[in-house]
Scaffold this motif. Structure first.
Motif, PDB file in Angstrom:
ATOM      1  N   THR A 134      49.075  58.983  46.501  1.00 13.93           N
ATOM      2  CA  THR A 134      49.471  59.058  45.098  1.00 13.93           C
ATOM      3  C   THR A 134      49.582  57.633  44.535  1.00 13.93           C
ATOM      4  O   THR A 134      49.783  56.677  45.281  1.00 13.93           O
ATOM      5  N   VAL A 135      49.434  57.512  43.236  1.00 16.59           N
ATOM      6  CA  VAL A 135      49.462  56.184  42.615  1.00 16.59           C
ATOM      7  C   VAL A 135      50.579  56.121  41.576  1.00 16.59           C
ATOM      8  O   VAL A 135      51.022  57.136  41.057  1.00 16.59           O
ATOM      9  N   GLU A 136      50.992  54.921  41.313  1.00 19.07           N
ATOM     10  CA  GLU A 136      52.025  54.697  40.302  1.00 19.07           C
ATOM     11  C   GLU A 136      51.374  54.215  39.010  1.00 19.07           C
ATOM     12  O   GLU A 136      50.377  53.501  39.031  1.00 19.07           O
ATOM     13  N   ASP A 137      51.952  54.625  37.890  1.00 22.24           N
ATOM     14  CA  ASP A 137      51.467  54.118  36.605  1.00 22.24           C
ATOM     15  C   ASP A 137      51.685  52.614  36.534  1.00 22.24           C
ATOM     16  O   ASP A 137      52.662  52.084  37.072  1.00 22.24           O
ATOM     17  N   ARG A 138      50.772  51.943  35.845  1.00 21.90           N
ATOM     18  CA  ARG A 138      50.956  50.510  35.632  1.00 21.90           C
ATOM     19  C   ARG A 138      52.266  50.267  34.873  1.00 21.90           C
ATOM     20  O   ARG A 138      52.577  50.965  33.924  1.00 21.90           O
ATOM     21  N   LYS A 139      53.000  49.271  35.320  1.00 18.26           N
ATOM     22  CA  LYS A 139      54.195  48.883  34.548  1.00 18.26           C
ATOM     23  C   LYS A 139      53.786  48.341  33.188  1.00 18.26           C
ATOM     24  O   LYS A 139      54.450  48.548  32.182  1.00 18.26           O
ATOM     25  N   GLU A 140      52.665  47.637  33.207  1.00 14.60           N
ATOM     26  CA  GLU A 140      52.092  47.138  31.960  1.00 14.60           C
ATOM     27  C   GLU A 140      50.588  47.389  31.996  1.00 14.60           C
ATOM     28  O   GLU A 140      49.951  47.208  33.023  1.00 14.60           O
ATOM     29  N   ASP A 141      50.036  47.808  30.865  1.00 18.21           N
ATOM     30  CA  ASP A 141      48.591  48.026  30.769  1.00 18.21           C
ATOM     31  C   ASP A 141      48.091  47.498  29.422  1.00 18.21           C
ATOM     32  O   ASP A 141      47.672  48.257  28.552  1.00 18.21           O
ATOM     33  N   GLN A 152      38.397  40.670  26.962  1.00 22.20           N
ATOM     34  CA  GLN A 152      37.806  39.917  28.059  1.00 22.20           C
ATOM     35  C   GLN A 152      38.857  39.106  28.815  1.00 22.20           C
ATOM     36  O   GLN A 152      38.839  39.040  30.054  1.00 22.20           O
ATOM     37  N   LYS A 153      39.772  38.510  28.093  1.00 22.41           N
ATOM     38  CA  LYS A 153      40.828  37.714  28.718  1.00 22.41           C
ATOM     39  C   LYS A 153      41.727  38.595  29.591  1.00 22.41           C
ATOM     40  O   LYS A 153      42.076  38.240  30.724  1.00 22.41           O
ATOM     41  N   LEU A 154      42.101  39.764  29.084  1.00 27.89           N
ATOM     42  CA  LEU A 154      42.951  40.693  29.848  1.00 27.89           C
ATOM     43  C   LEU A 154      42.206  41.249  31.068  1.00 27.89           C
ATOM     44  O   LEU A 154      42.802  41.453  32.128  1.00 27.89           O
ATOM     45  N   ALA A 155      40.907  41.483  30.905  1.00 27.55           N
ATOM     46  CA  ALA A 155      40.115  42.069  31.996  1.00 27.55           C
ATOM     47  C   ALA A 155      40.044  41.153  33.196  1.00 27.55           C
ATOM     48  O   ALA A 155      39.876  41.617  34.337  1.00 27.55           O
ATOM     49  N   ASP A 156      40.173  39.831  32.970  1.00 24.27           N
ATOM     50  CA  ASP A 156      40.070  38.866  34.054  1.00 24.27           C
ATOM     51  C   ASP A 156      41.414  38.578  34.721  1.00 24.27           C
ATOM     52  O   ASP A 156      41.485  37.746  35.627  1.00 24.27           O
ATOM     53  N   ASN A 157      42.461  39.277  34.281  1.00 19.33           N
ATOM     54  CA  ASN A 157      43.794  39.050  34.843  1.00 19.33           C
ATOM     55  C   ASN A 157      44.098  40.133  35.890  1.00 19.33           C
ATOM     56  O   ASN A 157      44.366  41.280  35.540  1.00 19.33           O
ATOM     57  N   PRO A 158      44.056  39.780  37.178  1.00 17.93           N
ATOM     58  CA  PRO A 158      44.252  40.802  38.239  1.00 17.93           C
ATOM     59  C   PRO A 158      45.653  41.397  38.254  1.00 17.93           C
ATOM     60  O   PRO A 158      45.882  42.421  38.901  1.00 17.93           O
ATOM     61  N   ASP A 218      46.608  50.788  40.176  1.00 19.23           N
ATOM     62  CA  ASP A 218      47.139  50.995  41.530  1.00 19.23           C
ATOM     63  C   ASP A 218      46.151  51.763  42.406  1.00 19.23           C
ATOM     64  O   ASP A 218      46.170  51.641  43.631  1.00 19.23           O
ATOM     65  N   SER A 219      45.275  52.569  41.783  1.00 19.54           N
ATOM     66  CA  SER A 219      44.283  53.339  42.550  1.00 19.54           C
ATOM     67  C   SER A 219      43.376  52.400  43.324  1.00 19.54           C
ATOM     68  O   SER A 219      43.061  52.626  44.495  1.00 19.54           O
ATOM     69  N   LEU A 220      42.945  51.337  42.662  1.00 14.54           N
ATOM     70  CA  LEU A 220      42.050  50.376  43.301  1.00 14.54           C
ATOM     71  C   LEU A 220      42.781  49.654  44.439  1.00 14.54           C
ATOM     72  O   LEU A 220      42.193  49.382  45.493  1.00 14.54           O
ATOM     73  N   THR A 221      44.069  49.387  44.236  1.00 21.33           N
ATOM     74  CA  THR A 221      44.871  48.749  45.285  1.00 21.33           C
ATOM     75  C   THR A 221      44.976  49.652  46.505  1.00 21.33           C
ATOM     76  O   THR A 221      44.820  49.216  47.652  1.00 21.33           O
TER      77      THR A 221
END
Length: 967
Positions: free
Chosen positions: A498-505, A624-630, A635-638
């Motif tokens: 199971t995955v957790e929702d992002r704290k921030e998205d 683009q700036k946000l997309a490059d911030n890991p 969480d699914s990808l993690t």
């Protein structure tokens, strides 16, 4: 309360009961079993003393599987087998039995020892026993018992005990035993059991082959008799092959040494359960074989095919077998891996598919070969040709056996069902012909193969039974032959992540803000969460209605909202940078549409389109700036990263498949893994595999590319496959030790297919949740449906044959009546939809494009408009995703509206002529002034367009060219 594992383990013991009887030493196993009461142990031991181990094993196994079970009972049983020296029995319980060929050869050797025991008891028992113990054929306890019996009862009694013990030995025991006979000077016994006559010339370290020379002849005899039977054995030597035949012609085993194009395999060896499910088909009945993925359904089909052809040949008749598959890669797979190796050179085998380059008609291939492996659509096309009275056709009466792979697809609308409806209607006519005392039309035998018939839309048992019975009826199956799923191999260990929702998205928040701005501009009010499946369905419906009503503002907004919804899904599934790349590429393509290739004129841009372009442009840099911030990755990808790293770091040789929902995510995940050095450091070699077929956004894989990836996967050049559902069903993918379903759950059939890809020992099956996918809940539903399906199959198999036949007949009559009604309605539609009354307008700008009168059809498939008027309405753009080269045509460009840039279709080069091919989904279709709300496929528009007149059009083009040259 019994667990599901207890049920699986009980069934496992039941399946291998016969093997356990032969391999268990009861007294020793009882010493290590604590959960059986003392009194019961004594009863079993007494049975062993009076009636022998085999009889006592029945009591022992009954005691082991008796309920209620104690905790850990099955593990304790397996441990008892190991500690008592019954290693072969333990291997079966750990679902690691020998290959069928090895198992059959071992059985033959056991029977050979039994057959020759009257002579073998004359051995020097103590000397042979000592060598057998030193070579590991006997345990210390075996050796002690044999020595005691030899001392007290004589060497012959000791020899008999020794022979009973060594047949339970480890793999290779027979060759080792022969070597011991040679070393201990038992020349006559050594030659009797298969040793070569140049006994004295052999080097002391050289072991005889297990099935060499006269061994094979004696083994062939032992294969078909028990210890109480004897028969004549004849040996014939030929240059290419060695045949060892018994007095009965059907009991002839051939061991070819070489054949053109590679070695031919020996006669097909089936496991007991495979023989059981094949039995009715060998007697000529139509059946469905339902066995788990990886349990050898195709091998059973090859066996049935060979026996069918052998029987036909023995009767002086020719046999004609067609093997139908529903995917192009399966054609080559079945041909090269299964049917050809076992059937050549006795029978001619050929394969045909849309990917095939054979320059010969299908009709000729059927005439000239015994077994034809092809995609179902090819057979259907040629059955239709025969039905229309064309010479180049095939009739069902030309065939004697049809094998239908993945036969659960024999349902309404599927090509398998079209073929079987022809069969059922002819069978119905045959009943009438028999009543009229006329000769019926011969029909082929039907063999269906599936891992899971599913339950359709059933929510109750009665509906599930009806669903499966309807498939049986469609295939005219007299029986459905099966074993419960999970019997023959261990179920993979299952984990749900199971995955957790992002704290921030913030990336997703920007996309949602853009979508809300579009909602306001178009005056739309969504009724579900942005990015959800319900939202996507709502947007698609809004786009369709707006196109019909010529409301271009809402239509174009809905189309862009659909892309943003996909972007949200991608950011929840793969990297944000992949989601951004997708949206950026989409807007680049949309802007390109607004300019002609030569830049001579701009295509019109509406105010709404300008608003949408500017909206993305304003937010592009921020996205683009946000997309490059890991920091904000999902969480699914993690979870996926951790799981893959764990599998490859904890296994000696990891090999796995990740199933994902879309082609785009499969490609992106493959790139993500290839770009990450952590994966490379532990030996991950990833590649993707997606389906074929035309997709305007993602370039499909050709059949050749799919084969190349699968070959690399089998050879180990690729050890992690990221695939869409194309890899779930049918494809013979090499044994995996882990399977991951990444945010993808469809139905119970797909779930069984995916789990079945984990065929290796100690395999795992992991489900990784993805936001908005609901996969965990769907997985629970599928488990319930699988349980319902298994119970429904059991109930159907328990039916009295007369009751079963009656229900099948009712479903068949119903299907025939429905087919007749469908044909009548189709005919009425063809009469209703006149070409001149159908009009096509651009989906984007509503410009009138053409009428049905302007359209012709190529190869009963491609609708083209070659009128000069139409050529003035579109522009051409290069599209690499459409670069397909087929036998008679190729496509390199798509065509688009000159006014608005909306794609209309592709440009085909057909036999040297440019033919604009229309895709109906890109138009609004009007009939008699009334717009058709949904028309995404040409099959939904019941018009019979005339065939493309190549000669006339080519002649007109040639005349125009001559006029230009004159000028």
């Amino acid at each position: 309360m019994a667990s599901d594992d207890d049920d699986v383990n009980e069934r496992l013991i039941e399946v291998y009961w016969q093997r356990l009887r032969e391999l268990i030493v009861v007294d020793r196993v009882l010493d290590h079993l604590e959960f059986i009461e003392y009194d019961q142990k004594e009863q079993i031991r007494q049975k062993a003393r009076t009636d022998g181990d085999i009889a006592a094993t029945n009591l022992l196994i009954s005691a082991v599987i008796k309920k209620p079970h104690t905790l850990g009972w099955f593990t304790a049983f397996v441990d008892a087998l190991k500690h008592s020296g019954c290693y072969a029995a333990a291997e079966y319980m750990q679902v690691n039995p020998p290959r069928p060929e090895v198992e059959a050869e071992n059985d033959t050797c056991v029977k050979l020892i039994q057959l020759l025991s009257p002579s073998l008891v004359e051995m020097q028992t103590k000397e042979v026993c000592l060598h057998c113990f030193s070579k590991g054929l006997l345990t210390q306890e075996d050796s002690d018992v044999i020595e005691t019996i030899t001392t007290n009862e004589g060497p012959w009694s000791g020899a008999r005990k020794l022979l009973r013990c060594i047949v339970r030995g480890p793999p290779g025991w027979f060759s080792t035993f022969l070597d011991i006979l040679r070393k201990t000077g038992h020349k006559d016994l050594y030659e009797l059991t298969g040793g070569p006559s140049d006994f004295d010339n052999k080097g002391s370290d050289e072991k005889p082959s297990l099935m060499d020379e006269s061994t094979a002849s004696a083994a062939a005899a032992a294969e078909s008799c028990d210890s109480s039977q004897l028969m004549d054995i004849s040996i014939s030597e030929e240059p290419e092959t060695r045949k060892f035949c018994l007095s009965e012609p059907l009991l002839c085993i051939t061991y070819p040494e070489a054949a053109a194009g590679g070695p031919e395999k020996a006669d097909i060896v089936l496991r007991d359960y495979q023989k059981d499910v094949a039995r009715p088909a060998l007697e000529g009945e139509n059946i469905i074989i339902c066995l788990p993925t990886g349990s050898g359904k195709t091998r059973v089909a090859v066996y049935i095919t060979k026996k069918h052809l052998d029987r036909r040949r023995a009767e002086g008749c020719s046999g004609k077998v067609v093997v139908l598959v529903n995917k192009v890669p399966l054609v080559e797979q079945h041909y090269s891996a299964e049917f050809l190796p076992f059937l050549k050179p006795s029978y001619k085998v050929e394969r045909v598919s849309g990917d095939c380059q054979l320059k010969i008609s299908f009709t000729e291939i059927v005439k000239n070969n015994d077994v034809i492996i092809c995609t179902a659509q090819i057979l259907e096309n040629f059955l239709e040709r025969s039905n229309n009275g064309e010479d180049e056709g095939v009739k069902l009466s030309d065939l004697t056996l049809i094998v239908i792979d993945e036969c659960h697809h024999t349902q309404k609308g599927e090509v398998y069902n079209h073929i079987m409806m022809r069969y059922l209607m002819q069978k119905h006519k045959n009943r009438r012909l028999k009543k009229e005392q006329k000769k019926p039309v011969p029909l082929p035998q039907i063999l269906g193969l599936t891992a899971s018939p599913g339950v359709g839309a059933a929510t109750i048992m009665k509906k599930a039974e009806d669903h499966i019975l309807r498939i049986c009826a469609n295939l005219d199956a007299s029986k459905i032959m099966t074993r419960s799923l999970g019997e023959h191999k261990r179920e993979p260990r299952k984990v749900v992540q199971t995955v957790e929702d992002r704290k921030e998205d913030p990336f997703g928040d920007v996309i949602k803000n853009i979508m809300n701005a579009i909602h306001t501009h178009a005056e739309l009010s969504p009724t579900s969460d942005l990015g959800s499946q319900n939202y996507e369905q709502w947007v698609v419906q809004k786009e369709r209605i707006a196109a019909t009503e010529e409301n271009q503002k809402v239509r174009v907004c809905a189309e862009h909202l659909r892309q943003y919804s996909e972007g949200l899904n991608l950011s929840n599934t793969i990297r944000m940078r992949d989601a951004f790349s997708f949206l950026n590429k989409y807007y680049d393509e949309e802007i390109k549409k607004k300019a002609t290739p030569d830049d001579e004129q701009d295509i019109q841009i509406t105010d709404t389109e300008r608003f949408l372009f500017n909206l993305f442009k304003e937010k592009k840099e921020e996205l683009q700036k946000l997309a490059d911030n890991p920091q904000y990755e999902n969480d699914s990808l993690t979870k996926l990263r951790s799981k893959v790293l764990h599998e490859f770091s904890s296994r000696e040789a990891a090999r796995g498949i990740i199933f994902t929902k879309t082609r785009r995510s499969a490609i992106a995940l493959s790139q993500w893994i290839q770009e990450n050095p952590k994966f490379a450091d532990i030996g991950v070699k990833a590649s993707h595999m997606i389906g074929g077929g035309d997709q305007s956004v993602v370039k499909p894989m050709t059949a050749a590319e799919q084969r190349d990836v699968l070959t690399k996967f089998r050879d180990g050049d690729v050890n992690l496959l990221i695939a869409t559902t194309v890899a779930e069903e049918g494809l013979d993918i090499a044994a995996c030790n882990f399977v991951i379903r990444y945010g993808l759950v469809t139905n119970e059939i797909a779930m069984i297919q995916a789990q079945g890809r984990g065929r290796a020992e100690d395999s795992s099956y992991t489900l990784v949740e993805v936001k908005n996918s609901g996969v965990a809940e769907k997985e629970c539903v599928n488990e319930y449906r699988i349980n319902m399906m298994n119970k429904a199959i059991d109930k159907i198999r328990a039916l009295d044959q007369a009751d079963y036949d009656k229900r099948i007949f009712e479903f068949q009559i119903q299907a025939i009546m429905e087919e007749k009604v469908r044909m009548i309605k189709k005919k009425q539609k063809h009469m209703q939809y006149e070409k001149c009354e159908v009009k096509f307008s651009c989906r984007s700008c509503s410009r009138h494009v053409c009428t049905g009168e302007d359209i012709q059809i190529i190869e009963n498939m491609h609708r083209v408009n070659v009128t000069p008027e139409f050529s003035q309405l579109f522009i051409q753009r290069e599209n690499t995703t459409l670069q397909e080269r087929l036998l008679d045509y190729e496509t390199n460009y798509f065509i688009a509206c000159k006014d608005c840039g909306q794609r209309w279709g592709s440009m085909m080069l057909y036999k040297g002529i440019d033919c604009p091919c229309l895709h109906v989904k890109n138009f609004v279709v009007t009939f008699n002034g009334k717009k058709i709300s949904k028309c995404t496929k040409w099959s939904e528009l019941a018009i019979k367009f005339p065939a493309f007149d190549y000669a006339e059009h080519a002649s007109r083009l040639a005349d125009n060219s001559d006029d230009e040259d004159t000028d």
